[in-house]
Write a protein that holds these residues in place. Sequence first.
Motif, PDB file in Angstrom:
ATOM      1  N   ASN A   1      42.293  27.702  54.909  1.00 12.60           N
ATOM      2  CA  ASN A   1      42.121  28.871  54.055  1.00 12.60           C
ATOM      3  C   ASN A   1      42.831  28.627  52.725  1.00 12.60           C
ATOM      4  N   ALA A   2      42.645  29.561  51.796  1.00 12.19           N
ATOM      5  CA  ALA A   2      43.288  29.411  50.492  1.00 12.19           C
ATOM      6  C   ALA A   2      43.762  30.760  49.982  1.00 12.19           C
ATOM      7  N   VAL A   3      44.931  30.739  49.353  1.00  5.88           N
ATOM      8  CA  VAL A   3      45.432  31.902  48.620  1.00  5.88           C
ATOM      9  C   VAL A   3      45.256  31.596  47.141  1.00  5.88           C
ATOM     10  N   LEU A   4      44.532  32.466  46.454  1.00  8.04           N
ATOM     11  CA  LEU A   4      44.248  32.297  45.031  1.00  8.04           C
ATOM     12  C   LEU A   4      45.256  33.141  44.269  1.00  8.04           C
ATOM     13  N   SER A   5      46.104  32.500  43.483  1.00  4.88           N
ATOM     14  CA  SER A   5      47.263  33.188  42.935  1.00  4.88           C
ATOM     15  C   SER A   5      47.265  33.231  41.411  1.00  4.88           C
ATOM     16  N   GLY A   6      47.369  34.430  40.863  1.00  7.73           N
ATOM     17  CA  GLY A   6      47.484  34.582  39.420  1.00  7.73           C
ATOM     18  C   GLY A   6      47.115  35.991  38.989  1.00  7.73           C
ATOM     19  N   GLY A   7      48.008  36.641  38.248  1.00  6.81           N
ATOM     20  CA  GLY A   7      47.748  37.990  37.772  1.00  6.81           C
ATOM     21  C   GLY A   7      46.883  38.003  36.522  1.00  6.81           C
ATOM     22  N   GLN A   8      46.823  39.153  35.891  1.00  3.70           N
ATOM     23  CA  GLN A   8      46.005  39.329  34.688  1.00  3.70           C
ATOM     24  C   GLN A   8      46.901  39.489  33.478  1.00  3.70           C
ATOM     25  N   GLY A   9      46.763  38.547  32.520  1.00  2.00           N
ATOM     26  CA  GLY A   9      47.522  38.648  31.289  1.00  2.00           C
ATOM     27  C   GLY A   9      46.896  39.650  30.339  1.00  2.00           C
ATOM     28  N   SER A  10      47.636  39.987  29.286  1.00  2.00           N
ATOM     29  CA  SER A  10      47.155  40.999  28.338  1.00  2.00           C
ATOM     30  C   SER A  10      45.912  40.545  27.583  1.00  2.00           C
ATOM     31  N   ASP A  11      45.707  39.232  27.527  1.00  2.00           N
ATOM     32  CA  ASP A  11      44.553  38.692  26.808  1.00  2.00           C
ATOM     33  C   ASP A  11      43.451  38.200  27.749  1.00  2.00           C
TER      34      ASP A  11
ATOM     35  N   THR B   1      33.367  31.734  45.557  1.00  2.00           N
ATOM     36  CA  THR B   1      32.344  32.350  46.419  1.00  2.00           C
ATOM     37  C   THR B   1      30.938  32.056  45.894  1.00  2.00           C
ATOM     38  N   GLU B   2      30.778  32.030  44.584  1.00  2.80           N
ATOM     39  CA  GLU B   2      29.478  31.685  44.015  1.00  2.80           C
ATOM     40  C   GLU B   2      29.095  30.236  44.299  1.00  2.80           C
ATOM     41  N   SER B   3      30.102  29.397  44.516  1.00  4.35           N
ATOM     42  CA  SER B   3      29.827  27.982  44.801  1.00  4.35           C
ATOM     43  C   SER B   3      29.642  27.711  46.291  1.00  4.35           C
ATOM     44  N   GLY B   4      29.712  28.771  47.122  1.00  3.34           N
ATOM     45  CA  GLY B   4      29.407  28.603  48.539  1.00  3.34           C
ATOM     46  C   GLY B   4      30.577  28.699  49.489  1.00  3.34           C
ATOM     47  N   ILE B   5      31.795  28.913  48.996  1.00  2.11           N
ATOM     48  CA  ILE B   5      32.949  29.060  49.883  1.00  2.11           C
ATOM     49  C   ILE B   5      32.931  30.454  50.502  1.00  2.11           C
ATOM     50  N   ASP B   6      33.068  30.519  51.820  1.00  2.78           N
ATOM     51  CA  ASP B   6      33.041  31.797  52.546  1.00  2.78           C
ATOM     52  C   ASP B   6      34.220  32.666  52.092  1.00  2.78           C
ATOM     53  N   SER B   7      33.934  33.897  51.709  1.00  2.91           N
ATOM     54  CA  SER B   7      34.975  34.797  51.210  1.00  2.91           C
ATOM     55  C   SER B   7      36.058  35.077  52.245  1.00  2.91           C
ATOM     56  N   SER B   8      35.729  34.934  53.544  1.00  2.00           N
ATOM     57  CA  SER B   8      36.714  35.202  54.595  1.00  2.00           C
ATOM     58  C   SER B   8      37.840  34.173  54.595  1.00  2.00           C
ATOM     59  N   ARG B   9      37.640  33.062  53.913  1.00  2.00           N
ATOM     60  CA  ARG B   9      38.657  32.011  53.844  1.00  2.00           C
ATOM     61  C   ARG B   9      39.571  32.179  52.636  1.00  2.00           C
ATOM     62  N   LEU B  10      39.291  33.160  51.791  1.00  2.00           N
ATOM     63  CA  LEU B  10      40.003  33.323  50.533  1.00  2.00           C
ATOM     64  C   LEU B  10      40.832  34.601  50.524  1.00  2.00           C
ATOM     65  N   TYR B  11      42.063  34.482  50.061  1.00  2.00           N
ATOM     66  CA  TYR B  11      42.965  35.626  49.939  1.00  2.00           C
ATOM     67  C   TYR B  11      43.454  35.673  48.491  1.00  2.00           C
ATOM     68  N   MET B  12      43.441  36.843  47.893  1.00  2.00           N
ATOM     69  CA  MET B  12      43.816  36.969  46.489  1.00  2.00           C
ATOM     70  C   MET B  12      45.240  37.502  46.337  1.00  2.00           C
ATOM     71  N   GLU B  13      45.995  36.841  45.494  1.00  2.00           N
ATOM     72  CA  GLU B  13      47.330  37.288  45.089  1.00  2.00           C
ATOM     73  C   GLU B  13      47.234  37.490  43.574  1.00  2.00           C
ATOM     74  N   ASP B  14      47.116  38.729  43.129  1.00  2.00           N
ATOM     75  CA  ASP B  14      46.786  38.991  41.724  1.00  2.00           C
ATOM     76  C   ASP B  14      47.883  39.733  40.967  1.00  2.00           C
ATOM     77  N   LYS B  15      49.141  39.549  41.380  1.00  2.00           N
ATOM     78  CA  LYS B  15      50.252  40.244  40.726  1.00  2.00           C
ATOM     79  C   LYS B  15      51.198  39.305  39.982  1.00  2.00           C
ATOM     80  N   SER B  16      51.175  38.033  40.284  1.00  2.00           N
ATOM     81  CA  SER B  16      52.194  37.117  39.761  1.00  2.00           C
ATOM     82  C   SER B  16      51.982  36.808  38.281  1.00  2.00           C
ATOM     83  N   THR B  17      53.103  36.467  37.615  1.00  2.00           N
ATOM     84  CA  THR B  17      53.067  36.152  36.188  1.00  2.00           C
ATOM     85  C   THR B  17      53.653  34.779  35.867  1.00  2.00           C
ATOM     86  N   ASN B  18      54.182  34.090  36.875  1.00  2.00           N
ATOM     87  CA  ASN B  18      54.706  32.733  36.676  1.00  2.00           C
ATOM     88  C   ASN B  18      54.615  31.967  37.983  1.00  2.00           C
ATOM     89  N   THR B  19      54.954  30.677  37.932  1.00  2.00           N
ATOM     90  CA  THR B  19      54.752  29.813  39.100  1.00  2.00           C
ATOM     91  C   THR B  19      55.625  30.229  40.282  1.00  2.00           C
TER      92      THR B  19
END
Length: 256
Positions: free
Chosen positions: A139-149, A163-181
Amino acid sequence: MVMLILRIIGIAVAVVFLGFFVIPMTHGIINPGNIAGTFLCLWLLCVLIPPVHGAIKAFCFKHLFTKIVFRVVNIGFIAFAVYGAIVTSAMVWATCQAPPENSTAIVLGAQVKPWGPSVILRGRIDAAKSYLDDSPNANAVLSGGQGSDEIMSEAQCMYNVLTESGIDSSRLYMEDKSTNTTENIRNSMKIIEDNDLNTDITIVTDGFHQLRARIICSQLGIKGNVGAVSSDTRLLYVPTYAVREWFALPFQLLFR
């Protein structure tokens, strides 16, 4: 004759790398990496071209103060070059750490442009897809928040492309709050633990970024094995971002 050949090789290397540092500036990429790299190449050229080195030395040695400055600048550049060579060797080592079998990928974000993923982010997405294709039970965790730009979070952008390239969405987890490594990895590990995913992880990022990511994993006390999957960074940008890491690594060690 040997010294002449070595001098010519050194000049050629300095000129080539000077181009690698200066050209990204014309693309709007200006950071401590290419600024410091440019000065390092110019210093090397001054040292390797005898008439230039002789003229600078003759001018500086006229006064005690400029003589001291001459010595200090040379010692500083030599120390910086040696430090850079050591760090770069460690960075190469970090990219060679094989992913543990079926480990959970933590894909580190990068800038989202108005039209989609930046070149850097696209490379990381492609590397993540390749890893997930090769490891169907991972599985994969996709990590990165949204910058002001940014038009959306980096995690969402990666999710959309994968997901558009064929990876099953059930294998993907989103972490969308972080601002640095550091936040990328800390928050991603929380998602891994909350969802009972494999705690052996693989960091998906650019090769120049792998060493700092491993250091952060150690600082966070991550117990599982840590592997690396590196994206195919455009060669033109590698020296600039690698030298930038020369500055980022001591900051990470001292202040994070």
